[in-house]
Design a protein around this motif. Structure first.
Motif, mmCIF file in Angstrom:
data_model
loop_
_atom_site.group_PDB
_atom_site.id
_atom_site.type_symbol
_atom_site.label_atom_id
_atom_site.label_comp_id
_atom_site.label_asym_id
_atom_site.label_seq_id
_atom_site.Cartn_x
_atom_site.Cartn_y
_atom_site.Cartn_z
ATOM 1 N N LEU A 19 5.831 23.896 22.152
ATOM 2 C CA LEU A 19 6.536 22.619 22.040
ATOM 3 C C LEU A 19 8.013 22.890 22.272
ATOM 4 N N VAL A 20 8.559 22.376 23.370
ATOM 5 C CA VAL A 20 9.971 22.543 23.725
ATOM 6 C C VAL A 20 10.709 21.268 23.346
ATOM 7 N N ILE A 21 11.779 21.429 22.569
ATOM 8 C CA ILE A 21 12.559 20.274 22.118
ATOM 9 C C ILE A 21 14.005 20.470 22.539
ATOM 10 N N ASP A 22 14.474 19.583 23.398
ATOM 11 C CA ASP A 22 15.868 19.629 23.834
ATOM 12 C C ASP A 22 16.219 18.226 24.328
ATOM 13 N N ASP A 23 17.343 17.701 23.885
ATOM 14 C CA ASP A 23 17.753 16.372 24.305
ATOM 15 C C ASP A 23 18.284 16.360 25.738
ATOM 16 N N THR A 45 9.984 17.639 25.161
ATOM 17 C CA THR A 45 10.379 16.325 24.682
ATOM 18 C C THR A 45 11.770 16.367 24.058
ATOM 19 N N SER A 46 12.298 15.200 23.797
ATOM 20 C CA SER A 46 13.570 15.094 23.068
ATOM 21 C C SER A 46 13.274 15.209 21.571
ATOM 22 N N ALA A 47 14.311 15.427 20.796
ATOM 23 C CA ALA A 47 14.133 15.521 19.343
ATOM 24 C C ALA A 47 13.583 14.213 18.775
ATOM 25 N N ALA A 48 14.046 13.089 19.299
ATOM 26 C CA ALA A 48 13.596 11.788 18.790
ATOM 27 C C ALA A 48 12.094 11.592 18.994
ATOM 28 N N ASP A 49 11.539 12.133 20.067
ATOM 29 C CA ASP A 49 10.116 11.946 20.356
ATOM 30 C C ASP A 49 9.232 13.089 19.866
ATOM 31 N N ALA A 50 9.811 14.162 19.376
ATOM 32 C CA ALA A 50 9.042 15.350 19.000
ATOM 33 C C ALA A 50 8.030 15.082 17.885
ATOM 34 N N ILE A 51 8.350 14.203 16.987
ATOM 35 C CA ILE A 51 7.462 13.911 15.857
ATOM 36 C C ILE A 51 6.164 13.246 16.334
ATOM 37 N N ARG A 52 6.198 12.608 17.501
ATOM 38 C CA ARG A 52 5.015 11.904 17.995
ATOM 39 C C ARG A 52 4.112 12.765 18.890
ATOM 40 N N VAL A 53 4.443 14.045 19.042
ATOM 41 C CA VAL A 53 3.640 14.922 19.890
ATOM 42 C C VAL A 53 2.275 15.134 19.250
ATOM 43 N N ALA A 54 1.229 14.957 20.042
ATOM 44 C CA ALA A 54 -0.132 15.005 19.501
ATOM 45 C C ALA A 54 -0.706 16.419 19.416
ATOM 46 N N LEU A 55 -0.436 17.266 20.399
ATOM 47 C CA LEU A 55 -1.016 18.607 20.396
ATOM 48 C C LEU A 55 -0.347 19.487 19.349
ATOM 49 N N ILE A 56 -1.134 20.319 18.705
ATOM 50 C CA ILE A 56 -0.594 21.267 17.731
ATOM 51 C C ILE A 56 -0.007 22.447 18.489
ATOM 52 N N ALA A 57 1.229 22.773 18.211
ATOM 53 C CA ALA A 57 1.915 23.858 18.912
ATOM 54 C C ALA A 57 1.585 25.210 18.286
ATOM 55 N N ALA A 67 18.201 19.436 17.289
ATOM 56 C CA ALA A 67 17.591 19.388 15.956
ATOM 57 C C ALA A 67 18.585 18.845 14.929
ATOM 58 N N GLU A 68 19.835 19.285 15.025
ATOM 59 C CA GLU A 68 20.843 18.815 14.072
ATOM 60 C C GLU A 68 21.110 17.324 14.228
ATOM 61 N N HIS A 69 21.059 16.825 15.449
ATOM 62 C CA HIS A 69 21.265 15.389 15.648
ATOM 63 C C HIS A 69 20.099 14.572 15.106
ATOM 64 N N ALA A 70 18.907 15.172 15.065
ATOM 65 C CA ALA A 70 17.730 14.454 14.555
ATOM 66 C C ALA A 70 17.863 14.248 13.046
ATOM 67 N N ASN A 71 18.063 15.301 12.298
ATOM 68 C CA ASN A 71 18.389 15.296 10.860
ATOM 69 C C ASN A 71 18.095 16.662 10.268
ATOM 70 N N GLY A 72 18.514 16.872 9.041
ATOM 71 C CA GLY A 72 18.401 18.188 8.413
ATOM 72 C C GLY A 72 16.988 18.664 8.157
ATOM 73 N N GLU A 73 16.067 17.760 7.954
ATOM 74 C CA GLU A 73 14.683 18.132 7.635
ATOM 75 C C GLU A 73 13.802 18.186 8.879
ATOM 76 N N PHE A 74 14.395 18.119 10.041
ATOM 77 C CA PHE A 74 13.656 18.022 11.299
ATOM 78 C C PHE A 74 12.635 19.138 11.477
ATOM 79 N N LEU A 75 13.071 20.388 11.349
ATOM 80 C CA LEU A 75 12.170 21.519 11.566
ATOM 81 C C LEU A 75 11.038 21.529 10.539
ATOM 82 N N GLU A 76 11.355 21.259 9.293
ATOM 83 C CA GLU A 76 10.304 21.257 8.264
ATOM 84 C C GLU A 76 9.280 20.147 8.497
#
Length: 132
Positions: A19-23, A45-57, A67-76
């Protein structure tokens, strides 16, 4: 660098979902191309759309700034969704070269790679983390 790439089996990342995440659209395209060259299954995908990714990475590659622009808990939040066989999915942070304090700003990443990302370094990090 091109000569070294030719000696690496192009199937080295076969069946590994990354799963590649970069705005940045151009960065996503580059990262996807490099990983797919070695056989990885890539969702970019972008950080905003990463949460909706269906496949398990198997491995997450994430631009630190995105990731920082998404929010602090993004990675978790992502890791909570991407659990494979009872283990947390390892993650690689992509950071601007010369950025100080990347590990403090983004704890929880297993690897940190400087941008612009070297394709061989990215491949090696994904292979290592996927087989841990």
């Amino acid at each position: 660098p091109v000569f070294a790439m030719r000696q690496i089996p192009l199937t080295e990342l076969q069946a590994i979902h990354v799963l590649v995440i970069d705005d940045d659209l151009h960065a996503r395209h580059y990262l996807r191309s490099v990983l797919e060259l070695w056989g990885a299954i890539v969702t970019a995908t972008s950080a905003a759309d990463a949460i909706r990714v269906a496949l398990i990475a198997d491995v997450i590659v994430c631009d630190l700034t995105s990731a920082e622009h998404a929010n602090g808990e993004f990675l978790e939040r992502l890791r909570h969704m991407h659990v494979r066989q009872g283990r947390r999915v390892p993650a690689v942070a992509l950071v601007e070269r010369g950025l100080r304090g990347a590990r403090e700003r983004a704890p929880g990443f297993e690897r940190y790679l400087g941008k612009p990302v070297d394709g061989d370094d990215l491949r090696a990090a994904v292979v290592d983390l996927a087989h841990e």
